[in-house]
Motif scaffolding. Sequence first.
Motif, PDB file in Angstrom:
ATOM      1  N   LYS A   9       0.833  -1.201   0.000  1.00 21.72           N
ATOM      2  CA  LYS A   9       0.000   0.000   0.000  1.00 21.72           C
ATOM      3  C   LYS A   9       0.868   1.252   0.000  1.00 21.72           C
ATOM      4  O   LYS A   9       0.530   2.270  -0.601  1.00 21.72           O
ATOM      5  CB  LYS A   9      -0.923   0.008   1.226  1.00 21.72           C
ATOM      6  N   GLU A  10       2.011   1.170   0.676  1.00 17.36           N
ATOM      7  CA  GLU A  10       2.887   2.338   0.792  1.00 17.36           C
ATOM      8  C   GLU A  10       4.287   1.884   1.179  1.00 17.36           C
ATOM      9  O   GLU A  10       4.441   0.901   1.911  1.00 17.36           O
ATOM     10  CB  GLU A  10       2.330   3.291   1.869  1.00 17.36           C
ATOM     11  N   TRP A  11       5.280   2.577   0.679  1.00 19.77           N
ATOM     12  CA  TRP A  11       6.666   2.323   1.077  1.00 19.77           C
ATOM     13  C   TRP A  11       7.247   3.661   1.500  1.00 19.77           C
ATOM     14  O   TRP A  11       7.490   4.545   0.677  1.00 19.77           O
ATOM     15  CB  TRP A  11       7.449   1.712  -0.079  1.00 19.77           C
ATOM     16  N   ARG A  12       7.398   3.798   2.807  1.00 21.19           N
ATOM     17  CA  ARG A  12       7.883   5.064   3.359  1.00 21.19           C
ATOM     18  C   ARG A  12       9.381   4.938   3.601  1.00 21.19           C
ATOM     19  O   ARG A  12       9.800   4.493   4.670  1.00 21.19           O
ATOM     20  CB  ARG A  12       7.161   5.378   4.665  1.00 21.19           C
ATOM     21  N   PHE A  13      10.175   5.310   2.622  1.00 21.27           N
ATOM     22  CA  PHE A  13      11.640   5.226   2.752  1.00 21.27           C
ATOM     23  C   PHE A  13      12.136   6.550   3.336  1.00 21.27           C
ATOM     24  O   PHE A  13      12.582   7.452   2.642  1.00 21.27           O
ATOM     25  CB  PHE A  13      12.270   4.956   1.390  1.00 21.27           C
ATOM     26  N   ILE A  14      12.005   6.614   4.659  1.00 24.47           N
ATOM     27  CA  ILE A  14      12.223   7.883   5.340  1.00 24.47           C
ATOM     28  C   ILE A  14      12.706   7.599   6.752  1.00 24.47           C
ATOM     29  O   ILE A  14      12.447   6.524   7.294  1.00 24.47           O
ATOM     30  CB  ILE A  14      10.892   8.680   5.326  1.00 24.47           C
ATOM     31  N   ASN A  15      13.385   8.551   7.348  1.00 21.21           N
ATOM     32  CA  ASN A  15      13.869   8.387   8.726  1.00 21.21           C
ATOM     33  C   ASN A  15      12.819   8.859   9.729  1.00 21.21           C
ATOM     34  O   ASN A  15      11.993   9.691   9.400  1.00 21.21           O
ATOM     35  CB  ASN A  15      15.159   9.197   8.903  1.00 21.21           C
ATOM     36  N   PRO A  16      12.776   8.340  10.956  1.00 20.52           N
ATOM     37  CA  PRO A  16      13.847   7.517  11.535  1.00 20.52           C
ATOM     38  C   PRO A  16      13.843   6.040  11.101  1.00 20.52           C
ATOM     39  O   PRO A  16      14.879   5.410  11.155  1.00 20.52           O
ATOM     40  CB  PRO A  16      13.583   7.617  13.037  1.00 20.52           C
ATOM     41  N   THR A  72      17.367   5.020   6.720  1.00 18.41           N
ATOM     42  CA  THR A  72      17.688   5.047   5.291  1.00 18.41           C
ATOM     43  C   THR A  72      19.177   4.825   4.988  1.00 18.41           C
ATOM     44  O   THR A  72      19.479   4.114   4.012  1.00 18.41           O
ATOM     45  CB  THR A  72      17.203   6.354   4.631  1.00 18.41           C
ATOM     46  N   PRO A  73      20.119   5.378   5.778  1.00 16.09           N
ATOM     47  CA  PRO A  73      21.526   5.114   5.413  1.00 16.09           C
ATOM     48  C   PRO A  73      21.887   3.628   5.462  1.00 16.09           C
ATOM     49  O   PRO A  73      22.514   3.105   4.539  1.00 16.09           O
ATOM     50  CB  PRO A  73      22.321   5.914   6.447  1.00 16.09           C
ATOM     51  N   SER A  74      21.466   2.941   6.526  1.00 20.10           N
ATOM     52  CA  SER A  74      21.847   1.527   6.647  1.00 20.10           C
ATOM     53  C   SER A  74      21.090   0.663   5.645  1.00 20.10           C
ATOM     54  O   SER A  74      21.654  -0.263   5.057  1.00 20.10           O
ATOM     55  CB  SER A  74      21.596   1.035   8.072  1.00 20.10           C
ATOM     56  N   LEU A  75      19.804   0.970   5.423  1.00 18.21           N
ATOM     57  CA  LEU A  75      19.057   0.167   4.451  1.00 18.21           C
ATOM     58  C   LEU A  75      19.560   0.413   3.035  1.00 18.21           C
ATOM     59  O   LEU A  75      19.598  -0.509   2.208  1.00 18.21           O
ATOM     60  CB  LEU A  75      17.562   0.468   4.544  1.00 18.21           C
ATOM     61  N   ARG A  76      19.971   1.645   2.771  1.00 18.30           N
ATOM     62  CA  ARG A  76      20.535   1.927   1.436  1.00 18.30           C
ATOM     63  C   ARG A  76      21.813   1.113   1.232  1.00 18.30           C
ATOM     64  O   ARG A  76      22.057   0.578   0.148  1.00 18.30           O
ATOM     65  CB  ARG A  76      20.816   3.427   1.318  1.00 18.30           C
ATOM     66  N   PHE A 114       9.967  -0.861  -3.545  1.00 19.65           N
ATOM     67  CA  PHE A 114       8.627  -1.461  -3.611  1.00 19.65           C
ATOM     68  C   PHE A 114       7.687  -0.550  -4.395  1.00 19.65           C
ATOM     69  O   PHE A 114       7.736   0.668  -4.260  1.00 19.65           O
ATOM     70  CB  PHE A 114       8.073  -1.678  -2.193  1.00 19.65           C
ATOM     71  N   LYS A 115       6.840  -1.165  -5.204  1.00 18.31           N
ATOM     72  CA  LYS A 115       5.835  -0.421  -5.974  1.00 18.31           C
ATOM     73  C   LYS A 115       4.465  -0.621  -5.335  1.00 18.31           C
ATOM     74  O   LYS A 115       4.118  -1.765  -4.952  1.00 18.31           O
ATOM     75  CB  LYS A 115       5.802  -0.928  -7.425  1.00 18.31           C
ATOM     76  N   VAL A 116       3.707   0.426  -5.255  1.00 19.34           N
ATOM     77  CA  VAL A 116       2.344   0.312  -4.726  1.00 19.34           C
ATOM     78  C   VAL A 116       1.558  -0.665  -5.594  1.00 19.34           C
ATOM     79  O   VAL A 116       1.584  -0.588  -6.825  1.00 19.34           O
ATOM     80  CB  VAL A 116       1.658   1.692  -4.704  1.00 19.34           C
TER      81      VAL A 116
END
Lengths: 126, 258
Positions: free
Chosen positions: A41-48, A75-79, A88-90
């Motif tokens: 439904k959503e991919w929030r690639f954002i901190n924290p 985001t830094p570690s996941l990147r 991910f695509k909705v």
Amino acid sequence: MKAGAFIGALVFCAAVTLTAHHGQAGIFDESRIVELKGTVKEWRFINPHPILVLEAPDEKGVRTEWDIYFGPGATPSLRRQGFAADTFKVGETVTVKGHPAKIGAPGVDVLGKGTGVTRADGRSVP
Amino acid sequence: MKPLSAVLALVAALAATGVAVVFTQSQSPAVPAGVPNISGTFAGRRCVPASSDVCPEMNAQGAERLMNARGKAFIAAFDEYAAPKYDCSPAGVPIIFGDPWAVRIEQLKDRVIFTYEKDDVVRTVWLEGNGHQRPRSGLLFMHGYSTGRYEGNQLVVETSRFTFDPEGFAGDVINAPSSTQKRLVERYSRNGDTLRLDLVAEDPIFLLGPITYTIDYPATNEPLALPWNCDPASAQRNLHVVKSKYPQDPPINRRNSQ
């Protein structure tokens, strides 16, 4: 040599994840792994903490909105592990294996052995 | 010839011969002469030994062993829903030392600047003997007021004048607080590409005694991933999986200041 270095990098990433310190053990039941299959439904690639919002049935079959966490990752570690804002695509279908929230809320933590996210074609993410 | 003049003369001579002169992070020209070089960017902290009940962050066993009765009473009463981090308040020290993100250190003549990837935190350590004016009485700071000096191969940082922090020694459900009496002594030294931090933390309000631990940070060539840009809505979404200790209270409608 290049293959060895690549494998080494993978092992390092796993070690970073497993030694991360935030209170995952206090929030998620690390003795259990649940599996969810649903649509993004959503991919929030954002901190924290980046969150994957997944629509999937709960154990009673009721369609539910689940929050998928990736340990204490930001985001830094996941990147560095290969995730990105467009990972991910909705609407896409994924399967998630992770530790359920201790309080029974619809939340799952993808962290450590036996957990992960796979796409509909079976490829693991990232 | 003075050392700096000799270096500059050598650089000029090499440049004249067409030999490339490359400064690496460990040879940063910004590091003042005559002081140990701890400048650079470091990531992937490792506790020494590999794990303990205080490193990288105090856990439940550590809180039980180290907090006094007052501290334990605070932990028992404090509700995760009241934690400032859900409004994107930054991590304090020493917690941020154990976070698995990167830190950049810049040594200037009169100060040392620590820039943390986590929460966009920047700490300035005012080096003694440079005539800096201390902040007036009554001014307290989230990350304290830090002064520093070089001792042998170490940078020694002393920090006090902290604000009260409900997660000063541990966050994330543990919630071990620190008081305005918290004092830290950080000793930084470098061995090759590894930066070592030896830490002593004291807080007579909440701790039974000093906490000591050691962390190694490998150098990295990756730049800091800045800005962190914490999103309050995302931070608060984490509360979906946390149970309040006080469910009988009215629901909280958090206002986001951004």
